[in-house]
Enzyme design. Structure first.
Site, PDB file in Angstrom:
ATOM      1  N   PRO A  10      27.966  49.116  53.498  1.00 45.36           N
ATOM      2  CA  PRO A  10      27.731  48.006  54.421  1.00 45.36           C
ATOM      3  C   PRO A  10      28.866  46.992  54.512  1.00 45.36           C
ATOM      4  CG  PRO A  10      25.770  48.438  53.128  1.00 45.36           C
ATOM      5  CD  PRO A  10      26.826  49.352  52.596  1.00 45.36           C
ATOM      6  N   ASN A  11      29.152  46.617  55.724  1.00 45.65           N
ATOM      7  CA  ASN A  11      30.112  45.552  56.087  1.00 45.65           C
ATOM      8  C   ASN A  11      31.576  45.945  55.942  1.00 45.65           C
ATOM      9  OD1 ASN A  11      28.113  43.477  56.744  1.00 45.65           O
ATOM     10  ND2 ASN A  11      27.602  43.591  54.577  1.00 45.65           N
ATOM     11  N   ARG A  18      36.874  40.329  57.789  1.00 44.40           N
ATOM     12  CA  ARG A  18      35.889  39.835  56.827  1.00 44.40           C
ATOM     13  C   ARG A  18      36.608  39.250  55.602  1.00 44.40           C
ATOM     14  NH1 ARG A  18      32.528  43.836  52.786  1.00 44.40           N
ATOM     15  NH2 ARG A  18      31.241  42.216  51.860  1.00 44.40           N
ATOM     16  N   TYR A  23      39.467  40.638  50.953  1.00 45.84           N
ATOM     17  CA  TYR A  23      39.552  42.062  51.288  1.00 45.84           C
ATOM     18  C   TYR A  23      40.828  42.444  52.042  1.00 45.84           C
ATOM     19  CZ  TYR A  23      34.650  41.907  49.931  1.00 45.84           C
ATOM     20  OH  TYR A  23      33.488  41.725  49.225  1.00 45.84           O
ATOM     21  N   ASN A  74      32.838  53.655  48.047  1.00 42.56           N
ATOM     22  CA  ASN A  74      32.745  52.203  47.884  1.00 42.56           C
ATOM     23  C   ASN A  74      31.367  51.827  48.424  1.00 42.56           C
ATOM     24  OD1 ASN A  74      32.791  49.448  47.973  1.00 42.56           O
ATOM     25  ND2 ASN A  74      34.846  49.287  48.859  1.00 42.56           N
ATOM     26  N   ALA A  77      27.789  46.346  48.938  1.00 35.92           N
ATOM     27  CA  ALA A  77      26.684  45.613  48.302  1.00 35.92           C
ATOM     28  C   ALA A  77      25.654  46.546  47.657  1.00 35.92           C
ATOM     29  CB  ALA A  77      26.005  44.706  49.326  1.00 35.92           C
ATOM     30  N   HIS A  80      25.216  47.017  43.827  1.00 42.82           N
ATOM     31  CA  HIS A  80      24.558  46.092  42.913  1.00 42.82           C
ATOM     32  C   HIS A  80      23.046  46.267  42.839  1.00 42.82           C
ATOM     33  CE1 HIS A  80      28.539  44.497  43.063  1.00 42.82           C
ATOM     34  NE2 HIS A  80      28.431  44.163  44.344  1.00 42.82           N
ATOM     35  N   ASP A  87      20.470  57.563  42.475  1.00 41.65           N
ATOM     36  CA  ASP A  87      19.737  58.827  42.315  1.00 41.65           C
ATOM     37  C   ASP A  87      20.373  59.941  43.134  1.00 41.65           C
ATOM     38  OD1 ASP A  87      17.863  57.707  40.603  1.00 41.65           O
ATOM     39  OD2 ASP A  87      16.309  57.474  42.127  1.00 41.65           O
ATOM     40  N   GLU A  98      33.921  55.665  41.936  1.00 44.21           N
ATOM     41  CA  GLU A  98      33.486  54.450  42.633  1.00 44.21           C
ATOM     42  C   GLU A  98      34.690  53.525  42.781  1.00 44.21           C
ATOM     43  OE1 GLU A  98      29.658  52.711  41.561  1.00 44.21           O
ATOM     44  OE2 GLU A  98      30.616  50.739  41.466  1.00 44.21           O
ATOM     45  N   HIS A 100      36.204  49.795  44.441  1.00 48.41           N
ATOM     46  CA  HIS A 100      36.011  48.487  45.071  1.00 48.41           C
ATOM     47  C   HIS A 100      37.376  47.908  45.403  1.00 48.41           C
ATOM     48  CE1 HIS A 100      31.802  48.592  44.127  1.00 48.41           C
ATOM     49  NE2 HIS A 100      32.142  49.036  42.925  1.00 48.41           N
ATOM     50  N   ILE A 101      37.458  47.335  46.571  1.00 49.89           N
ATOM     51  CA  ILE A 101      38.716  46.738  47.008  1.00 49.89           C
ATOM     52  C   ILE A 101      39.027  45.498  46.164  1.00 49.89           C
ATOM     53  CG2 ILE A 101      39.841  45.561  48.953  1.00 49.89           C
ATOM     54  CD1 ILE A 101      38.163  47.534  50.763  1.00 49.89           C
ATOM     55  N   SER A 102      38.010  44.663  45.991  1.00 51.48           N
ATOM     56  CA  SER A 102      38.184  43.457  45.172  1.00 51.48           C
ATOM     57  C   SER A 102      37.809  43.782  43.723  1.00 51.48           C
ATOM     58  CB  SER A 102      37.290  42.343  45.712  1.00 51.48           C
ATOM     59  OG  SER A 102      35.914  42.665  45.527  1.00 51.48           O
ATOM     60  N   ARG A 107      34.526  37.958  40.246  1.00 50.19           N
ATOM     61  CA  ARG A 107      33.854  37.233  41.333  1.00 50.19           C
ATOM     62  C   ARG A 107      32.501  36.695  40.851  1.00 50.19           C
ATOM     63  NH1 ARG A 107      33.949  40.761  46.558  1.00 50.19           N
ATOM     64  NH2 ARG A 107      33.307  38.751  47.409  1.00 50.19           N
ATOM     65  N   ARG A 111      27.989  40.417  40.973  1.00 49.70           N
ATOM     66  CA  ARG A 111      28.805  41.558  41.409  1.00 49.70           C
ATOM     67  C   ARG A 111      29.314  42.400  40.238  1.00 49.70           C
ATOM     68  NH1 ARG A 111      29.686  40.844  46.967  1.00 49.70           N
ATOM     69  NH2 ARG A 111      29.654  38.642  47.507  1.00 49.70           N
TER      70      ARG A 111
HETATM   71  C1  DQA Z   1      33.083  45.531  47.455  1.00 46.34           C
HETATM   72  C2  DQA Z   1      32.524  44.486  46.471  1.00 46.34           C
HETATM   73  C3  DQA Z   1      31.039  44.263  46.688  1.00 46.34           C
HETATM   74  O1  DQA Z   1      30.539  43.299  45.769  1.00 46.34           O
HETATM   75  C4  DQA Z   1      30.782  43.745  48.096  1.00 46.34           C
HETATM   76  O2  DQA Z   1      29.395  43.620  48.319  1.00 46.34           O
HETATM   77  C5  DQA Z   1      31.448  44.567  49.142  1.00 46.34           C
HETATM   78  C6  DQA Z   1      32.770  45.140  48.898  1.00 46.34           C
HETATM   79  C7  DQA Z   1      34.615  45.692  47.348  1.00 46.34           C
HETATM   80  O3  DQA Z   1      35.122  46.662  47.885  1.00 46.34           O
HETATM   81  O4  DQA Z   1      35.286  44.859  46.737  1.00 46.34           O
HETATM   82  O5  DQA Z   1      30.943  44.670  50.263  1.00 46.34           O
HETATM   83  O6  DQA Z   1      32.482  46.784  47.172  1.00 46.34           O
END
Ligand code: DQA
Length: 143
Positions: A10-11, A18, A23, A74, A77, A80, A87, A98, A100-102, A107, A111
């Site tokens: 998502p997002n 964003r 990011y 990735n 959200a 979390h 599953d 897995e 994550h960009i950040s 943070r 997270r």
């Molecule tokens: C994220 C970190 C997550 O906490 C956040 O909800 C995201 C992006 C990252 O790539 O840093 O949407 O997965």
């Protein structure tokens, strides 16, 4: 040719606009190009997918991940809280990285917790788009 699936949650369709201080300013399309060019250099076929919907991501993984060499995900959200995604990754029994960009540990406290990471071989967090490239490197070396 080995195939890997690369999934963004998502997002992440909003990459580039964003919270660019977190990011970066590059878009999802830029990420796709980075991933495709790295995959090409490693002789990997890649299926690149993004969705804002938990169930769609699970349907996608169930359909496209079996028979692949692994998953780069990735979960955004969903990381979390999505036991359903955890599953699914467990059920697929494939190497998962897995990404994550950040840096999720630098943070908000909520997270720091990943429910999906237990299904992963490893987690790369905070290295931007390079994390996806490293994940592909890793999967290309798996038997
Ligand atoms: C994220 C970190 C997550 O906490 C956040 O909800 C995201 C992006 C990252 O790539 O840093 O949407 O997965």
């Amino acid at each position: 040719m080995k195939r890997v699936v690369v999934v963004n949650g998502p997002n992440l369709n909003l990459l580039g606009t964003r919270e660019p201080h977190i990011y970066g300013t590059r878009s999802l399309k830029d990420l796709e190009e980075t991933v495709r060019s790295k995959a090409k250099s490693l002789d990997l076929e890649v299926i690149f997918y993004q969705s804002n919907h938990e169930g769609e991501i699970i349907d996608f993984l169930q359909k496209h991940a079996p028979g692949s060499a692994g998953i780069v995900i990735n979960p955004a959200a969903l990381t979390h809280y999505s036991v359903a995604l955890y599953d699914c990754l467990q059920a697929l029994a494939l190497p998962v990285v897995e990404v994550h960009i950040s840096n999720i540990h630098a943070r908000e406290e909520y997270r720091s917790k990943s429910v999906t990471a237990r299904a992963a071989r490893g987690v790369i967090t905070g290295l931007g788009f390079a994390g996806y490239e490293m994940a592909l490197d890793f999967l290309s070396k798996q038997e």
